[in-house]
Design a protein around this motif. Structure first.
Motif, PDB file in Angstrom:
ATOM      1  N   PRO A  77       0.831  -1.207   0.000  1.00 43.85           N
ATOM      2  CA  PRO A  77       0.000   0.000   0.000  1.00 43.85           C
ATOM      3  C   PRO A  77       0.872   1.267   0.000  1.00 43.85           C
ATOM      4  CG  PRO A  77      -0.654  -1.476   1.780  1.00 43.85           C
ATOM      5  CD  PRO A  77       0.583  -2.049   1.176  1.00 43.85           C
ATOM      6  N   GLY A  78       0.425   2.283  -0.694  1.00 47.62           N
ATOM      7  CA  GLY A  78       1.103   3.583  -0.627  1.00 47.62           C
ATOM      8  C   GLY A  78       2.077   3.854  -1.754  1.00 47.62           C
ATOM      9  N   GLN A  79       2.415   2.825  -2.558  1.00 48.68           N
ATOM     10  CA  GLN A  79       3.420   3.039  -3.611  1.00 48.68           C
ATOM     11  C   GLN A  79       2.892   3.958  -4.712  1.00 48.68           C
ATOM     12  OE1 GLN A  79       6.059   2.386  -2.539  1.00 48.68           O
ATOM     13  NE2 GLN A  79       6.750   0.274  -2.548  1.00 48.68           N
ATOM     14  N   ALA A  80       1.644   3.698  -5.145  1.00 48.59           N
ATOM     15  CA  ALA A  80       1.069   4.530  -6.214  1.00 48.59           C
ATOM     16  C   ALA A  80       0.938   5.968  -5.724  1.00 48.59           C
ATOM     17  CB  ALA A  80      -0.282   3.979  -6.640  1.00 48.59           C
ATOM     18  N   ALA A  81       0.531   6.120  -4.474  1.00 43.00           N
ATOM     19  CA  ALA A  81       0.383   7.476  -3.920  1.00 43.00           C
ATOM     20  C   ALA A  81       1.727   8.203  -3.936  1.00 43.00           C
ATOM     21  CB  ALA A  81      -0.159   7.399  -2.497  1.00 43.00           C
ATOM     22  N   GLU A  82       2.774   7.467  -3.619  1.00 48.55           N
ATOM     23  CA  GLU A  82       4.128   8.054  -3.596  1.00 48.55           C
ATOM     24  C   GLU A  82       4.542   8.527  -4.991  1.00 48.55           C
ATOM     25  OE1 GLU A  82       7.194   9.292  -1.531  1.00 48.55           O
ATOM     26  OE2 GLU A  82       6.022   7.766  -0.460  1.00 48.55           O
ATOM     27  N   ILE A  83       4.337   7.646  -5.978  1.00 46.86           N
ATOM     28  CA  ILE A  83       4.780   7.946  -7.353  1.00 46.86           C
ATOM     29  C   ILE A  83       3.973   9.115  -7.933  1.00 46.86           C
ATOM     30  CG2 ILE A  83       4.831   7.038  -9.726  1.00 46.86           C
ATOM     31  CD1 ILE A  83       5.192   4.200  -8.269  1.00 46.86           C
ATOM     32  N   PHE A  84       2.630   8.993  -7.862  1.00 49.43           N
ATOM     33  CA  PHE A  84       1.812  10.017  -8.515  1.00 49.43           C
ATOM     34  C   PHE A  84       1.787  11.319  -7.706  1.00 49.43           C
ATOM     35  CE2 PHE A  84       0.241   5.958 -10.322  1.00 49.43           C
ATOM     36  CZ  PHE A  84       0.764   6.174 -11.592  1.00 49.43           C
ATOM     37  N   GLY A  85       2.037  11.194  -6.401  1.00 49.86           N
ATOM     38  CA  GLY A  85       2.155  12.402  -5.573  1.00 49.86           C
ATOM     39  C   GLY A  85       3.370  13.209  -6.001  1.00 49.86           C
ATOM     40  N   ALA A  86       4.477  12.497  -6.277  1.00 50.24           N
ATOM     41  CA  ALA A  86       5.713  13.179  -6.693  1.00 50.24           C
ATOM     42  C   ALA A  86       5.487  13.900  -8.021  1.00 50.24           C
ATOM     43  CB  ALA A  86       6.838  12.157  -6.817  1.00 50.24           C
ATOM     44  N   LEU A  87       4.774  13.249  -8.950  1.00 51.57           N
ATOM     45  CA  LEU A  87       4.525  13.873 -10.261  1.00 51.57           C
ATOM     46  C   LEU A  87       3.582  15.067 -10.128  1.00 51.57           C
ATOM     47  CD1 LEU A  87       4.120  10.611 -12.373  1.00 51.57           C
ATOM     48  CD2 LEU A  87       6.063  12.175 -12.383  1.00 51.57           C
ATOM     49  N   ALA A  88       2.613  14.944  -9.229  1.00 52.88           N
ATOM     50  CA  ALA A  88       1.632  16.030  -9.047  1.00 52.88           C
ATOM     51  C   ALA A  88       2.315  17.300  -8.560  1.00 52.88           C
ATOM     52  CB  ALA A  88       0.544  15.597  -8.068  1.00 52.88           C
ATOM     53  N   LYS A  89       3.376  17.127  -7.762  1.00 49.54           N
ATOM     54  CA  LYS A  89       4.101  18.294  -7.237  1.00 49.54           C
ATOM     55  C   LYS A  89       4.619  19.163  -8.369  1.00 49.54           C
ATOM     56  CE  LYS A  89       5.718  16.945  -2.755  1.00 49.54           C
ATOM     57  NZ  LYS A  89       6.717  16.068  -2.199  1.00 49.54           N
ATOM     58  N   TYR A  90       4.919  18.519  -9.506  1.00 40.31           N
ATOM     59  CA  TYR A  90       5.406  19.271 -10.676  1.00 40.31           C
ATOM     60  C   TYR A  90       4.291  19.512 -11.697  1.00 40.31           C
ATOM     61  CZ  TYR A  90      10.050  18.746  -8.802  1.00 40.31           C
ATOM     62  OH  TYR A  90      11.140  18.814  -7.989  1.00 40.31           O
ATOM     63  N   SER A  91       3.045  19.399 -11.262  1.00 41.22           N
ATOM     64  CA  SER A  91       1.866  19.597 -12.129  1.00 41.22           C
ATOM     65  C   SER A  91       1.934  18.748 -13.393  1.00 41.22           C
ATOM     66  CB  SER A  91       1.702  21.063 -12.531  1.00 41.22           C
ATOM     67  OG  SER A  91       1.707  21.876 -11.424  1.00 41.22           O
ATOM     68  N   ILE A  92       2.468  17.538 -13.267  1.00 40.62           N
ATOM     69  CA  ILE A  92       2.510  16.648 -14.442  1.00 40.62           C
ATOM     70  C   ILE A  92       1.204  15.861 -14.495  1.00 40.62           C
ATOM     71  CG2 ILE A  92       3.675  14.665 -15.507  1.00 40.62           C
ATOM     72  CD1 ILE A  92       6.277  15.743 -14.278  1.00 40.62           C
ATOM     73  N   ASN A  93       0.553  16.019 -15.634  1.00 42.60           N
ATOM     74  CA  ASN A  93      -0.749  15.405 -15.818  1.00 42.60           C
ATOM     75  C   ASN A  93      -0.602  13.945 -16.222  1.00 42.60           C
ATOM     76  OD1 ASN A  93      -3.441  15.775 -15.770  1.00 42.60           O
ATOM     77  ND2 ASN A  93      -3.437  17.348 -17.380  1.00 42.60           N
ATOM     78  N   VAL A  94      -0.983  13.036 -15.342  1.00 44.55           N
ATOM     79  CA  VAL A  94      -0.898  11.614 -15.683  1.00 44.55           C
ATOM     80  C   VAL A  94      -2.229  11.213 -16.303  1.00 44.55           C
ATOM     81  CG1 VAL A  94      -0.594   9.294 -14.770  1.00 44.55           C
ATOM     82  CG2 VAL A  94       0.720  11.187 -13.814  1.00 44.55           C
ATOM     83  N   ASP A  95      -2.157  10.468 -17.407  1.00 47.19           N
ATOM     84  CA  ASP A  95      -3.411  10.141 -18.089  1.00 47.19           C
ATOM     85  C   ASP A  95      -3.772   8.666 -17.888  1.00 47.19           C
ATOM     86  OD1 ASP A  95      -5.572  10.172 -19.723  1.00 47.19           O
ATOM     87  OD2 ASP A  95      -4.458  10.239 -21.592  1.00 47.19           O
ATOM     88  N   MET A  96      -3.298   7.799 -18.795  1.00 47.51           N
ATOM     89  CA  MET A  96      -3.683   6.390 -18.694  1.00 47.51           C
ATOM     90  C   MET A  96      -2.822   5.726 -17.613  1.00 47.51           C
ATOM     91  SD  MET A  96      -3.515   5.782 -22.772  1.00 47.51           S
ATOM     92  CE  MET A  96      -4.908   4.808 -23.263  1.00 47.51           C
ATOM     93  N   ILE A  97      -3.422   4.878 -16.785  1.00 46.03           N
ATOM     94  CA  ILE A  97      -2.642   4.163 -15.756  1.00 46.03           C
ATOM     95  C   ILE A  97      -3.051   2.690 -15.776  1.00 46.03           C
ATOM     96  CG2 ILE A  97      -2.080   3.962 -13.296  1.00 46.03           C
ATOM     97  CD1 ILE A  97      -2.922   6.863 -12.932  1.00 46.03           C
ATOM     98  N   VAL A  98      -2.064   1.812 -15.807  1.00 44.57           N
ATOM     99  CA  VAL A  98      -2.360   0.386 -15.722  1.00 44.57           C
ATOM    100  C   VAL A  98      -1.515  -0.215 -14.619  1.00 44.57           C
ATOM    101  CG1 VAL A  98      -2.431  -1.824 -16.929  1.00 44.57           C
ATOM    102  CG2 VAL A  98      -2.631   0.275 -18.218  1.00 44.57           C
TER     103      VAL A  98
END
Ligand code: ADP
Ligand code: ASP
Ligand code: MG
Length: 405
Positions: free
Chosen positions: A273-294
């Motif tokens: 638990p928490g890995q996806a939050a860590e990864i996408f949280g880091a990208l969000a800090k730089y306003s990087i828009n993540v689209d498709m996720i698998v």
């Protein structure tokens, strides 16, 4: 007296003869007794050249200065068009974003409009003159020039139409309306007389650059009467409307493609638990828009792979951001792919009709096109495929869904 906002895109103001033609179009609108606010883009190709100028000066330019450079394209066209109007004895004045002012936040390169002060322009319009406003730009509270992201003049126009409660907002461009797909790629694409805000929003957000996505969202929010039409021919265009007026229609309203995608795979991510939050949280800090996720859980719950897409322009930032947290997360490999294209089929009726996915996947399979990633929403199915096959995919899907003229 009605107030109308007319926006002219890059190809519509590509050269001086074209600017003179636009001036005649504006004259026509005035002769119908309307007050006019014009919003202009930079001449076609100019913004790209400005981007190149900045890039050849520095790999790491200050974003604030980048915006100062990029905003100059629209400054030129607003003044040239004003001069052309003056030649026709139409009184007009150019307005830069800061002169209106169009106040934005300070996220340079993709600034968000916070407020448009209307008092100066309202006073000006009382003198029966045309306001020619430079699109794509604003001013932050820090007194710095900002730009609204590529294609942002559409957003300027809609925001201005909303702020001034304009009767309508006409987006003049180099095609005669919104088509079932990009008419430059699929020759059998059909022009739509009307399309709902919702469908247009999906089409735009999936890559149909005929309208900037944010402009459609704004029009929807403020109920702006929006129309897309040709600068070159006198044709009725496409109305973006609230609700579909046709009783029956085909299940798919359009197909969009996005070339500027990058695919990232993180392999061997610990299945905790928490890995996806860590990864996408880091990208969000730089306003990087993540689209498709698998991501799927691994069978032994030890390690999994996470694949996602981002805009190609954010790839360098994403790579350095994620590599910084590699130790903390403990994934094995960071793999990127850039020769990919996202193709999306869009339609409101997808909510109630089944079989769209089946037709889409069968059509791609029949053409030997491999699917890398799939994502869906209520009214959209997107697939990520190799860029070698995107034109074939668009044409065959357009035909499979019965959209060909
Ligand atoms: P402008 O310079 O006027 O803002 P853009 O180049 O931004 O014009 O947008 C117009 C282009 O959008 C068209 O030339 C066309 O190639 C492309 N386009 C993509 N999808 C569509 C679509 N579904 N309908 C119409 N045009 C589309
Ligand atoms: N000139 C800007 C661009 O090329 C804004 C626009 O044309 O809408 O992105
Ligand atoms: Mg555009």
């Amino acid at each position: 007296m009605k107030l109308v906002v007319l926006k002219f895109g890059g190809t519509s103001v590509a050269n001086v003869p074209q600017i003179k033609k636009i001036a005649l179009k504006i004259k026509q609108e005035i002769s119908q007794g309307n007050k006019v606010i014009v919003v202009v883009s930079a001449m076609a190709g100019v913004t790209n050249n400005l981007v190149d100028l900045v890039k050849s000066t520095s790999d790491t330019p200050a974003f604030s200065e980048y915006d100062v450079v990029l905003s100059t394209g629209e400054q030129v066209t607003s003044a040239l068009l004003t001069i052309a109007l003056d030649n026709l004895n139409i009184k007009a004045r150019s307005w830069l974003g800061w002169q209106v002012p169009i106040i934005s936040d300070k996220s340079y390169g993709k600034a968000i409009i916070e407020e448009i002060k209307t008092n100066h322009i309202l006073e000006f319009l009382k003198t029966n003159q045309v306001a020619v406003i430079s699109g794509f730009q604003g001013i932050s509270k820090e007194n710095r020039i900002t730009t609204l992201g590529r294609g942002g003049s559409d957003t300027s126009a809609v925001a201005i139409a909303a702020a001034f409660s304009a009767e309508r907002c006409d987006i003049y461009t180099d095609v005669d309306g919104v088509y079932t797909t990009d008419p430059r790629i699929v020759k059998s694409a059909k022009k739509l007389d009307q399309i709902t805000y919702e469908e247009m929003l999906e089409l735009a957000s999936q890559g149909a650059k005929v309208l900037q996505t944010r402009s459609v969202a704004l029009a929807m929010k403020y109920n702006v009467k929006l129309r897309v039409l040709s600068s070159f021919e006198d044709l009725p265009g496409t109305y973006i409307i609230k609700e579909e007026r046709k009783m029956e229609k085909s299940e798919i309203s359009g197909i969009a493609h996005s070339l500027n995608e990058a695919k990232i795979t993180l392999s061997g991510v610990p299945d905790e638990p928490g890995q996806a939050a860590e990864i996408f949280g880091a990208l969000a800090k730089y306003s990087i828009n993540v689209d498709m996720i698998v991501q799927s859980s691994s069978i032994n719950h030890e390690a999994t792979d996470i694949t996602f897409t981002i805009p190609e322009s954010d790839l360098m930032t994403a790579e350095s951001t994620i590599k910084k947290i590699q130790k903390k997360i403990g994934f094995r490999k960071f793999i990127t792919e850039t020769n990919v294209v996202k193709i999306s089929v869009i339609g409101n009726s997808m909510r109630t009709q089944s079989g769209v996915a089946k037709t889409m996947f069968e059509t791609l399979a029949n053409n030997q096109i491999n699917i890398h990633v799939i994502s869906t929403s209520e009214i959209k199915i997107s697939v990520l495929i190799s860029s070698d096959y995107y034109e074939l995919a668009m044409r065959s899907l357009h035909s499979a869904f019965g959209l060909d003229v």
